[in-house]
Design a protein around this motif. Structure first.
Motif, PDB file in Angstrom:
ATOM      1  N   LYS A 142      36.531  33.640  48.235  1.00  0.00           N
ATOM      2  CA  LYS A 142      37.046  33.821  46.880  1.00  0.00           C
ATOM      3  C   LYS A 142      36.658  35.191  46.340  1.00  0.00           C
ATOM      4  O   LYS A 142      37.482  35.894  45.741  1.00  0.00           O
ATOM      5  N   TYR A 202      39.341  38.256  45.208  1.00  0.00           N
ATOM      6  CA  TYR A 202      39.367  38.944  43.923  1.00  0.00           C
ATOM      7  C   TYR A 202      39.072  40.434  44.093  1.00  0.00           C
ATOM      8  O   TYR A 202      39.641  41.272  43.387  1.00  0.00           O
ATOM      9  N   LEU A 261      44.276  30.315  40.641  1.00  0.00           N
ATOM     10  CA  LEU A 261      43.370  30.881  39.653  1.00  0.00           C
ATOM     11  C   LEU A 261      43.375  32.410  39.691  1.00  0.00           C
ATOM     12  O   LEU A 261      43.126  33.054  38.674  1.00  0.00           O
ATOM     13  N   LEU A 262      43.678  32.989  40.847  1.00  0.00           N
ATOM     14  CA  LEU A 262      43.852  34.442  40.894  1.00  0.00           C
ATOM     15  C   LEU A 262      45.055  34.835  40.034  1.00  0.00           C
ATOM     16  O   LEU A 262      45.030  35.875  39.362  1.00  0.00           O
ATOM     17  N   HIS A 317      42.616  29.362  46.310  1.00  0.00           N
ATOM     18  CA  HIS A 317      42.170  30.252  45.236  1.00  0.00           C
ATOM     19  C   HIS A 317      43.308  31.038  44.577  1.00  0.00           C
ATOM     20  O   HIS A 317      43.093  31.673  43.543  1.00  0.00           O
ATOM     21  N   ARG A 337      45.959  33.298  37.331  1.00  0.00           N
ATOM     22  CA  ARG A 337      45.480  33.251  35.945  1.00  0.00           C
ATOM     23  C   ARG A 337      44.772  34.555  35.590  1.00  0.00           C
ATOM     24  O   ARG A 337      45.013  35.140  34.523  1.00  0.00           O
ATOM     25  N   PHE A 338      43.888  34.992  36.475  1.00  0.00           N
ATOM     26  CA  PHE A 338      43.144  36.228  36.239  1.00  0.00           C
ATOM     27  C   PHE A 338      44.097  37.419  36.124  1.00  0.00           C
ATOM     28  O   PHE A 338      43.969  38.256  35.220  1.00  0.00           O
ATOM     29  N   LEU A 343      36.124  38.372  34.649  1.00  0.00           N
ATOM     30  CA  LEU A 343      35.589  37.782  35.878  1.00  0.00           C
ATOM     31  C   LEU A 343      34.476  36.777  35.576  1.00  0.00           C
ATOM     32  O   LEU A 343      34.390  35.722  36.219  1.00  0.00           O
ATOM     33  N   GLU A 400      36.733  33.474  34.887  1.00  0.00           N
ATOM     34  CA  GLU A 400      36.737  33.014  36.281  1.00  0.00           C
ATOM     35  C   GLU A 400      35.420  32.409  36.729  1.00  0.00           C
ATOM     36  O   GLU A 400      35.342  31.792  37.793  1.00  0.00           O
TER      37      GLU A 400
END
Length: 264
Positions: A53, A57, A13-14, A10, A16-17, A101, A105
């Motif tokens: 996940k 986050y 993509l974290l 994960h 990316r966020f 989010l 996401e």
């Protein structure tokens, strides 16, 4: 299974966020690195949630919301500039966090509420607020760099439905630079792989040598560009994409572009 093994899938993509939230690769990756260091030092920092996940986050936003860490000075940034940026951006509004989010996401409003530590009804209110804020965003002009005709048409229609104007569609590195020079757009949406075999990253980097403009990259493989090991995009749209994701990232990119202009 170790905590590292559980969260590892994960982390890209974290990133990316985090980059979308902070407006830059450097800042986003710095926060992710700080989180991972904190979890290595003390696993007790990791929330006790069934979904790894969600817990990851939540840990990140708990860290982000920490004033001491969020306002820590960057040694490579002049003190006056750093103070100006902190005063301008401070901590990202909850509505923007909630919208990123869900729209970027893919979390549900219920999951978003868990991550933010709020009631489900409050999450719905934040999403409605974010939608109002984005609807009030000043429309801008957009250059699309995409070599697949059908995808380019889809992106063009989506962008226009969001209230923006398309200045042109480029299929190659050369076309991209030429079209940008004819009419400077307010934002660029760029594919990674272009028809002439070149990289959309290369085309954008050439454009950015002469002028600053927000850029959002489109790719089917975001994890390949989210390693944190080299200069990488701050904003990524994952194929297949949804209008909400494009809308969220355009709004976020324009927010930071306008913020930087006001701070100048």
């Amino acid at each position: 299974m170790s905590l590292a093994a559980q969260i590892s899938p994960h982390v890209p993509l974290l990133r990316r966020f985090a980059r979308a939230l902070t407006g830059s690769q450097r800042a986003g990756d710095t926060y992710v690195a700080a989180l991972l260091e904190a979890l290595v030092a003390d696993r007790a920092n990791f929330p006790d949630l069934d979904d790894v996940k969600l817990a990851l986050y939540k840990s990140f936003l708990d860290l982000w919301s920490s004033v001491d860490i969020n306002l820590k000075a960057d040694p490579d940034v002049p003190a006056e500039q750093a103070r100006g940026e902190r005063n301008l951006q401070a901590i990202a509004p909850m509505a923007r966090q909630a919208f990123l989010l869900t729209a970027v996401e893919g979390f549900s409003p219920k999951q978003t509420a868990q991550i933010l530590g709020i009631e489900a009804g409050k999450a719905d209110e934040l999403l409605e607020q974010a939608a109002r804020d984005i609807a009030g965003q000043v429309a801008t002009s957009v250059l699309i760099i995409e070599d697949e005709p059908l995808i380019a048409m889809d992106v063009e229609a989506m962008v226009e439905d969001l209230g923006h104007r398309v200045t042109g569609i480029a299929r190659t590195h050369t076309e991209a630079v030429a079209l940008f020079g004819k009419e400077r757009p307010g934002i660029v949406l760029a594919d990674i792989h272009l028809a002439d075999g070149s990289s959309g990253l290369d085309a954008v980097n050439e454009i950015l040598q002469s002028v600053e403009v927000p850029v959002i990259f489109i790719t089917a493989y975001p994890e390949r560009l989210l390693t944190g090991e080299r200069p990488e995009p701050a904003y990524l749209v994952t194929k297949p994409f949804q209008p909400a994701m494009v809308s969220a990232l355009i709004s976020q990119a324009l927010f930071f572009d306008e913020s930087s202009k006001k701070a100048a």
